[in-house]
Design a protein around this motif. Sequence first.
Motif, mmCIF file in Angstrom:
data_model
loop_
_atom_site.group_PDB
_atom_site.id
_atom_site.type_symbol
_atom_site.label_atom_id
_atom_site.label_comp_id
_atom_site.label_asym_id
_atom_site.label_seq_id
_atom_site.Cartn_x
_atom_site.Cartn_y
_atom_site.Cartn_z
ATOM 1 N N PHE A 101 58.906 34.362 35.783
ATOM 2 C CA PHE A 101 58.088 34.877 36.888
ATOM 3 C C PHE A 101 57.994 33.848 38.013
ATOM 4 C CE2 PHE A 101 54.115 35.716 39.135
ATOM 5 C CZ PHE A 101 54.298 37.053 39.463
ATOM 6 N N ALA A 102 57.805 32.577 37.650
ATOM 7 C CA ALA A 102 57.745 31.527 38.664
ATOM 8 C C ALA A 102 59.038 31.491 39.480
ATOM 9 C CB ALA A 102 57.494 30.177 37.998
ATOM 10 N N LYS A 103 60.153 31.606 38.803
ATOM 11 C CA LYS A 103 61.451 31.603 39.482
ATOM 12 C C LYS A 103 61.579 32.816 40.402
ATOM 13 C CE LYS A 103 66.428 31.464 38.515
ATOM 14 N NZ LYS A 103 67.471 31.448 37.445
ATOM 15 N N TYR A 104 61.100 33.980 39.944
ATOM 16 C CA TYR A 104 61.229 35.213 40.737
ATOM 17 C C TYR A 104 60.418 35.134 42.026
ATOM 18 C CZ TYR A 104 61.055 40.121 42.082
ATOM 19 O OH TYR A 104 61.139 41.292 42.787
ATOM 20 N N VAL A 105 59.187 34.628 41.949
ATOM 21 C CA VAL A 105 58.342 34.579 43.150
ATOM 22 C C VAL A 105 58.583 33.309 43.968
ATOM 23 C CG1 VAL A 105 56.576 36.045 42.128
ATOM 24 C CG2 VAL A 105 56.376 33.557 41.905
ATOM 25 N N GLY A 106 59.426 32.402 43.448
ATOM 26 C CA GLY A 106 59.842 31.243 44.218
ATOM 27 C C GLY A 106 58.879 30.079 44.253
ATOM 28 N N VAL A 107 58.191 29.808 43.135
ATOM 29 C CA VAL A 107 57.280 28.665 43.062
ATOM 30 C C VAL A 107 57.561 27.890 41.782
ATOM 31 C CG1 VAL A 107 55.485 29.856 44.383
ATOM 32 C CG2 VAL A 107 55.451 29.954 41.868
ATOM 33 N N GLY A 108 56.987 26.705 41.674
ATOM 34 C CA GLY A 108 57.128 25.924 40.461
ATOM 35 C C GLY A 108 56.299 26.507 39.336
ATOM 36 N N ILE A 109 56.721 26.286 38.113
ATOM 37 C CA ILE A 109 56.019 26.874 36.975
ATOM 38 C C ILE A 109 54.592 26.363 36.873
ATOM 39 C CG2 ILE A 109 56.795 25.130 35.322
ATOM 40 C CD1 ILE A 109 57.053 27.417 33.266
ATOM 41 N N GLU A 110 54.331 25.165 37.413
ATOM 42 C CA GLU A 110 52.978 24.614 37.356
ATOM 43 C C GLU A 110 52.004 25.412 38.229
ATOM 44 O OE1 GLU A 110 55.171 22.781 40.743
ATOM 45 O OE2 GLU A 110 55.600 23.125 38.602
ATOM 46 N N GLU A 111 52.532 26.225 39.142
ATOM 47 C CA GLU A 111 51.671 27.034 40.007
ATOM 48 C C GLU A 111 51.310 28.384 39.381
ATOM 49 O OE1 GLU A 111 52.499 27.326 44.190
ATOM 50 O OE2 GLU A 111 53.962 25.691 44.065
ATOM 51 N N ILE A 112 51.863 28.666 38.233
ATOM 52 C CA ILE A 112 51.634 29.967 37.595
ATOM 53 C C ILE A 112 50.616 29.839 36.468
ATOM 54 C CG2 ILE A 112 52.683 31.880 36.328
ATOM 55 C CD1 ILE A 112 53.560 31.706 39.238
ATOM 56 N N HIS A 113 49.543 30.604 36.570
ATOM 57 C CA HIS A 113 48.563 30.747 35.489
ATOM 58 C C HIS A 113 48.853 32.098 34.830
ATOM 59 C CE1 HIS A 113 44.798 31.286 33.337
ATOM 60 N NE2 HIS A 113 44.451 30.036 33.646
ATOM 61 N N VAL A 114 48.927 32.126 33.521
ATOM 62 C CA VAL A 114 49.333 33.369 32.844
ATOM 63 C C VAL A 114 48.418 34.545 33.174
ATOM 64 C CG1 VAL A 114 50.569 32.296 30.933
ATOM 65 C CG2 VAL A 114 48.101 32.638 30.762
ATOM 66 N N ASP A 115 47.140 34.268 33.435
ATOM 67 C CA ASP A 115 46.216 35.364 33.759
ATOM 68 C C ASP A 115 46.530 35.999 35.105
ATOM 69 O OD1 ASP A 115 44.956 34.893 31.394
ATOM 70 O OD2 ASP A 115 43.276 33.773 32.253
ATOM 71 N N ASP A 116 47.274 35.291 35.942
ATOM 72 C CA ASP A 116 47.604 35.818 37.267
ATOM 73 C C ASP A 116 48.882 36.647 37.273
ATOM 74 O OD1 ASP A 116 45.452 34.267 38.014
ATOM 75 O OD2 ASP A 116 46.693 32.616 38.771
ATOM 76 N N ILE A 117 49.669 36.546 36.219
ATOM 77 C CA ILE A 117 50.932 37.294 36.176
ATOM 78 C C ILE A 117 50.621 38.791 36.120
ATOM 79 C CG2 ILE A 117 53.025 37.752 34.860
ATOM 80 C CD1 ILE A 117 52.911 34.902 33.831
ATOM 81 N N PRO A 118 51.073 39.551 37.114
ATOM 82 C CA PRO A 118 50.783 40.991 37.093
ATOM 83 C C PRO A 118 51.496 41.687 35.937
ATOM 84 C CG PRO A 118 52.319 40.459 38.859
ATOM 85 C CD PRO A 118 51.862 39.155 38.295
ATOM 86 N N VAL A 119 50.830 42.663 35.369
ATOM 87 C CA VAL A 119 51.434 43.472 34.310
ATOM 88 C C VAL A 119 52.372 44.482 34.974
ATOM 89 C CG1 VAL A 119 51.041 45.097 32.434
ATOM 90 C CG2 VAL A 119 49.466 43.171 32.774
ATOM 91 N N ILE A 120 53.657 44.264 34.811
ATOM 92 C CA ILE A 120 54.673 45.120 35.425
ATOM 93 C C ILE A 120 55.247 46.040 34.362
ATOM 94 C CG2 ILE A 120 56.885 45.175 36.634
ATOM 95 C CD1 ILE A 120 56.244 42.374 37.694
ATOM 96 N N ALA A 121 55.281 47.334 34.661
ATOM 97 C CA ALA A 121 55.821 48.332 33.732
ATOM 98 C C ALA A 121 56.921 49.115 34.428
ATOM 99 C CB ALA A 121 54.728 49.271 33.260
ATOM 100 N N PHE A 122 58.017 49.314 33.738
ATOM 101 C CA PHE A 122 59.102 50.161 34.228
ATOM 102 C C PHE A 122 58.994 51.527 33.550
ATOM 103 C CE2 PHE A 122 60.851 45.764 34.240
ATOM 104 C CZ PHE A 122 60.910 45.601 35.614
ATOM 105 N N ALA A 123 59.371 52.569 34.291
ATOM 106 C CA ALA A 123 59.280 53.933 33.764
ATOM 107 C C ALA A 123 60.576 54.671 34.045
ATOM 108 C CB ALA A 123 58.098 54.678 34.394
ATOM 109 N N GLY A 124 61.210 55.182 32.986
ATOM 110 C CA GLY A 124 62.463 55.921 33.130
ATOM 111 C C GLY A 124 62.226 57.412 32.978
ATOM 112 N N SER A 125 62.871 58.188 33.814
ATOM 113 C CA SER A 125 62.645 59.637 33.839
ATOM 114 C C SER A 125 63.465 60.385 32.800
ATOM 115 C CB SER A 125 62.990 60.191 35.223
ATOM 116 O OG SER A 125 64.404 60.286 35.370
ATOM 117 N N GLY A 126 63.282 61.695 32.789
ATOM 118 C CA GLY A 126 64.133 62.576 32.013
ATOM 119 C C GLY A 126 65.377 62.934 32.816
ATOM 120 N N GLY A 127 66.300 63.629 32.147
ATOM 121 C CA GLY A 127 67.530 64.013 32.812
ATOM 122 C C GLY A 127 68.752 63.853 31.924
ATOM 123 N N GLY A 128 68.552 63.984 30.594
ATOM 124 C CA GLY A 128 69.668 63.933 29.672
ATOM 125 C C GLY A 128 70.416 62.609 29.704
ATOM 126 N N PHE A 129 71.719 62.676 29.449
ATOM 127 C CA PHE A 129 72.533 61.460 29.439
ATOM 128 C C PHE A 129 72.607 60.834 30.833
ATOM 129 C CE2 PHE A 129 75.376 61.451 25.409
ATOM 130 C CZ PHE A 129 74.237 61.586 24.629
#
Length: 653
Positions: free
Chosen positions: A147-175
């Motif tokens: 996450f630190a790498k993705y948002v472009g900061v050092g890992i020391e700037e990331i507190h785990v409580d601040d990491i947003p809960v990101i969820a991906f959702a896939g639709s229907g539509g067969g194969f």
Amino acid sequence: MDESIESGLKKPENDDVAKVQTTEMTKTTETTKVVKDEDDGITKDKTLVTETTTTTTEKTESGTTFYTQIKSKFEQVFHEFIPESLQNNRKVVHAFDNLRENVLKKTNDKSVNPEIEWDAEVRKSNELCEDEKKFLKERKEFIKEAFAKYVGVGIEEIHVDDIPVIAFAGSGGGFRAMIATTAYMRALQDSGLYDCGIYFSGLSGSCWNLATQYSSICATKENPVQALLDFFKENLTHNIASPKGLLKALSNNSSPETAVELVFGGLVEKKAEGLDLHVVDVYGSLLGARILVGHDPESQRLDFKLSQQRRFIEGGKQMMPIYTAIHHNRPWKDLLDEKTSAFVENYEQVWTEYSKKKDHMAWYEFTPFEVGCDEQAAWVPTWALGRKFEFGKNVNRLPEINLCQLIGIMGAAPSAPIYIDVRQFEHFLPEGWLKTEWKRLYEGAMEDLGEEGRWKFEGHHLVPTAEVYNHIYHLNPPPYELGLVNNQILELIDAGASNDLPLYPLVHPSREVDIIIGFDCSSQIINHDFFEQEQSVFTSRKGITKVARDVENKYCEVYDYVPNGKSDGYTTPAVYHSTFCYLPYLPNDKVDKTFVPSTAKFASFANFTYTPDQIDLMVRLAKQNWLEVEEKVKGVVIDAWKKKRDKRLSNSK
């Protein structure tokens, strides 16, 4: 469902199949013969005989069965299909001779099914279970560096409580949805966002994607997503409805006998447990043969149990998969028998009012930890799904339901109610006189039925739903309430009949998802009105005010979901503010001007055969569409992170 499936594997009209269930001391045989079809179900003549015995010997099945039909189909194509290994073909055909015996022999084998030693209780709460809480904590720690790498900061700037809960959702539509969702996942890997996800929720075809990804076929590889795409290229060259293709899928491995047992064993188990088999169950086994069998089936036994997917997410190493299905609640179908109605005070009056209620869809979620519905605030361990329950406790100990049967249920679009079939039919009619005349005639017929009559007619299911024992049956002692708690059978279908994106579990009142990124690979993206209609139903049911934040780019529309405290009276209202990024799988001139995935013939819902070139085309389109909106989505993620960080810091002062 593809017509060739039904014609190739159709349940015989005179299916005298003995259902045998044994313990160490007793043997019960129930013979069921179809007498006539009535209303929603099938009237049957049943004979039950119980014998005391000191052995566990099984009687063989009588009459024609699904298994002998499948074997017969194989034998028809055996001489015209020359595979790499003719010997393996013979093993597949003969595996059906001993299928039932081999499966039932393992039913009471604790080394194969350790869960038969465990008792399960219904958990009555909408708090997250302890396993999921533990996973959530571990996952945030695991992705901290990514996450630190993705948002472009050092890992020391990331507190785990601040990491947003990101969820991906896939639709229907067969194969099409199965492949396209995987293609999006691969594109997100290159950007670094995929490694920051915490949940992945699937619906219909996207559930099939998850089932393969979280198996030893892919999850043990260095890059499970790329391994999944490679698996599709190698294994989607033959139709699941073709005996020739099915024979290839079951024979192209080191143990065809085991492949047959794993894929079709769930049908034997359901029969033995006293449940009727429907075409949806066979459909699930056909799907399993195509997408769940690797080169070494003997090492894959755990892959056919959803609960065993937890071994791939332990320590937060991968996202937690959430599968979905729905139960169609139809109050007018909940009539109680005389014995049970005696426990309901003023039953006749209560029933009269209750039966006038309109139908609705109850969303069920399936994770490696639990199965349940937040509408009922009732959950059971995933390894206990398929058992009989009463008063919140299991009354028997059965092996966990086979994953093949679950993916069949989750993708059972043909089992949708009539009003969904009508909507789909109208969707594909060309604009003009024919469509106008059809609507006029249909609405006229519905007007003649009246409002209540229309509910009941359109709520009928033309294709029978699959049966699973209901874990909330008689959840509480008498006096009983009307509703699903009085039905021993739970009828689950494809959640696409309610919404083509699995958003309901992601606004679960205790899950606190910050960002939902939805990949809509359904055919309905042709008309944006379908999306708006489904959003309207979803937001009104869950008590959400949808606020457009950025909808200028057609490849990604961004909305804020603001809880308003309301709901439809059935499901639980949303309580947590989240942001929804909607990514429709639209054509892109930078890839191929002629490729429109929602209408392309090779990507139709009924197609189960794809070439490597077609899959590559779908991957290129997903990647290009993602590149069009990558920076926009990154801005949403960074914004969510900063808001959580600022809130934590202000609260600490």
